[in-house]
Design a protein around this motif. Structure first.
Motif: not given
Length: 321
Positions: A263-289
């Motif tokens: 939970h990061l509501q009501n902050n000052n976050i301006l940007e997000m990268h593609e690898d913030t949550f996922c692994n761009v080098k492994n397209l089969t990677y799934i973050r289930k939790a």
């Protein structure tokens, strides 16, 4: 010579009279007596009474006139005091065994935990110090596992506030005035699982133990440098991370693999990268939790980075415009 001898004899007699016991006059009431001394001869005249008919007469005799009875002088008061002192048992040093010695208003402490459990409420291994107007962390029992000190006036967490509390699992200091935390305040707690510091004035987060599963530092003043780099990387058991209502301008990376809620509501976050949550080098990677991501209330457009959510079971909540 005779005159001198008489004078000496008179002085001796006078001195003896002065030291003699005092004489107190006793008056007798004649109404309480049946006869007087002068009538005794008539009462006990048995000359004309036959031997077999003699009777014994009884009567209460009143002394003739006033008599003075000798009364002993009262014993000196000092002697009575000495007897009383001797009757009280004394120790070798002269003190009395019945005289307790108190070291404080509440008497001697039986253990170091007593004052805190008098001020707060101690139930088993849980200590409740909510709303007690505390301005510092009180000394806690060594077996404390859960500590609650919400709605107080605590301003600082010192290095030794939780020292040697090896069983401590949860700390909740919600709604205080905390603005400073010692770098080693929490790091050496081997079993700490939950840390709640919401609604304070914290600007800098100290090093935390890797055993944490729940962290809530919402409603504070964490900014760009408020969280150390890779602060949560090694927390393999961290499931909930709440950083709502701060001044963060980025998502703290990397995030633990088993994280379930962010939970990061009501902050000052301006940007997000593609690898913030996922692994761009492994397209089969799934973050289930990670199923609960809150970014609403930030100046970020989630629609600009669609590749960042491909591995997530659910899309983050936030602005798409």
């Amino acid at each position: 010579m005779k005159i001198l001898a008489r004078l000496i004899l008179g002085l001796v007699i006078f001195d003896a009279a002065g030291t003699a016991p005092t004489l107190e006059p006793i008056n007798y009431d004649s109404e309480t007596y049946d006869t007087v001394l002068e009538d005794l001869d008539n009462l006990y005249n048995y000359e004309n009474i036959p031997i077999g008919q003699a009777e014994i007469e009884t009567a209460t005799v009143m002394p003739s006139g006033n008599r003075e009875l000798l009364t002993p002088p009262p014993p000196p008061e000092e002697a009575e005091e000495e007897e009383e002192e001797e009757s009280t048992p004394r120790l070798i040093d002269g003190s009395s065994p019945q005289e307790p010695e108190f070291t404080g208003v509440l008497g001697p402490h039986t253990n170091e935990d007593f004052p805190t459990c008098l001020l707060c409420t101690c139930i088993s291994t849980t200590v409740y110090c909510d709303d007690r107007e505390l301005d510092a962390i009180p000394p806690l029992p060594r077996n404390t596992a859960y500590f609650y000190s919400r709605f107080n006036r605590i301003k600082k967490i010192n290095k030794n506030d939780f020292a040697s509390l090896n069983d401590l699992r949860r700390i909740d200091l919600t709604s205080n005035l905390i603005s400073e935390i010692d770098e080693d305040a929490f790091r050496k707690l081997p079993r700490l699982r939950e840390l709640v510091l919401r609604d304070n004035k914290i600007r800098q987060l100290p090093e935390l133990p890797n055993t944490l599963t729940f962290i809530d530092i919402s409603s504070n003043r964490l900014g760009r440098k408020g969280i150390k780099q890779e602060a949560f990387k090694d927390m393999s058991d961290l499931h909930h991370l709440y950083l709502t209502d701060n001044n963060l301008d980025h998502i703290p990376l990397p995030l633990p693999e088993n994280l379930r809620a962010l939970h990061l509501q009501n902050n000052n976050i301006l940007e997000m990268h593609e690898d913030t949550f996922c692994n761009v080098k492994n397209l089969t990677y799934i973050r289930k939790a990670l199923e609960d991501i809150r970014l609403d209330g930030n100046p970020i457009n989630l629609s600009k980075t669609p590749q960042a959510y491909l591995c997530l079971p659910r899309l983050p909540i936030g602005s798409l415009v």
